[in-house]
Enzyme design. Sequence first.
Site, short mmCIF file in Angstrom:
data_model
loop_
_atom_site.label_atom_id
_atom_site.label_comp_id
_atom_site.label_asym_id
_atom_site.label_seq_id
_atom_site.Cartn_x
_atom_site.Cartn_y
_atom_site.Cartn_z
N SER A 123 0.67 -1.24 0.26
CA SER A 123 -0.08 0.00 0.03
C SER A 123 0.82 1.31 0.12
O SER A 123 2.02 1.15 0.64
CB SER A 123 -0.96 0.05 1.18
OG SER A 123 -1.49 1.04 1.50
N GLU A 125 0.13 3.65 1.77
CA GLU A 125 0.11 4.08 3.00
C GLU A 125 1.67 3.71 3.62
O GLU A 125 2.02 4.47 4.63
CB GLU A 125 -0.83 3.37 3.96
CG GLU A 125 -1.15 3.81 5.34
CD GLU A 125 -1.66 5.11 5.63
OE1 GLU A 125 -2.30 5.71 4.43
OE2 GLU A 125 -1.83 5.56 6.42
N TYR A 147 -1.55 0.35 10.84
CA TYR A 147 -1.72 -0.33 9.43
C TYR A 147 -0.61 -0.14 8.46
O TYR A 147 -0.27 -1.14 7.95
CB TYR A 147 -3.16 0.27 8.81
CG TYR A 147 -3.21 -0.02 7.34
CD1 TYR A 147 -3.89 -1.18 6.90
CD2 TYR A 147 -2.68 0.70 6.41
CE1 TYR A 147 -4.13 -1.40 5.58
CE2 TYR A 147 -2.93 0.25 4.97
CZ TYR A 147 -3.53 -1.04 4.79
OH TYR A 147 -3.88 -1.09 3.15
#
Length: 324
Positions: A123, A125, A147
């Site tokens: 990701s 992220e 996460y």
Amino acid sequence: MPKALITGITGQDGSYLAEFLLRQGYDVVGMVRRTSTINFHRLMHIQDKITLVNGDLLDQISLIHILEEHRHDEIYNLAAQSFVQTSWTQPVFTGEVTALGVTRLLDAVRIVNPQIRFYQASSSEMFGKVREVPQKETTPFYPRSPYGVAKVYGHWITVNYRESYNLHAVSGILFNHESPRRGLEFVTRKITHHVAKIKLGLAHELRLGNLDSRRDWGFAGDYVDAMWRMLQRDDPADYVVATGETHSVQDFLEEAFGYVNLDWRDYVVQDPRFMRPAEVDLLVGDASKAGRELGWEPRVTFAELVRMMVDADTKMVEDGGTPM
Ligand code: NAP
Ligand code: F7E
């Protein structure tokens, strides 16, 4: 007929990937975890064409059994606790599923059949507090949420199993991708669902957190194609998948409310409950490697994506239907 296993098949990407692989002539097996109520609403239209099996990333025995029984050629590991906000209130659970779950599955591949090609859903992220703009495969990671930290672990364990055991394991570093099937808690779908309800007189306000953060938003249907392309190459490598455009949450509001001739300022209320302890302010990806080596490029533009989601939510609300 090639055979693929999709973990996370009940999620947004899982449903698009299942459709895509069926069109490519695959035998599609989807892993679902046991729940007290069935949540196959994103799969109902293809349920008779796929095989669903019970398993959980928390339970390695279940993974080994599935791989022994079905003998897959490819595995797409899409399962995760994927909601960033929840990762602060359930950091250990997020780590168990989103980080260690990857090791459980990779190790099941190593034990049962190291020839299986493996895709890991990494990701953007992971870039978090970005070290360069735009972000590419070589940009250092600086995750800003439990996460993001879990995804960095999942990413490196995938690279490590490729280098340690010579597995065909690849990691797709995907930037945000949305669709009418996006979960209602993510900001894009929360906005388009509220726009539909407000337009139809069923809601009067929309409570949001940070409107300034910027994301590189693409269409999920385009991104599952990139996942598949990564596993077709004989030389396993990791790729960034993104549109190369960035927009703020406020831009998204303007596009979505503007599409139905409303002014978002009349409805949006900022609510500290939706602010995060640490924020990712700006994401924008450079997918030129995927363009060069996979021949992949995004098709749906930002405006088309927003309108597609508003249209789908309007139809769903009008029909009184269940959210996808
Ligand atoms: P999603 O809609 O939240 O779907 C997540 C899936 O994982 C669901 O099918 C869920 O099953 C399953 N799952 C959760 N915990 C599990 C467990 N312990 N064992 C087995 N399955 C489990 O996510 P998505 O948007 O489709 O994203 C797919 C993947 O890409 C995720 O790994 C996500 O982190 C990653 N990713 C997403 C984006 C994005 O913008 N969408 C960007 C980059 C990376 P239930 O239905 O039972 O909950
Ligand atoms: O937030 C801001 C929020 O939850 C986007 C996941 O698929 O993409 C997704 O993670 C932005 C953030 O997605 C609200 O603070 C404002 O800056 O839609 P989101 P995300 O956190 O970017 C990455 C690539 C993944 O891998 C993840 O799995 O919007 N925001 N107000 C809000 N966000 C939410 N959810 N709700 C609000 O009310």
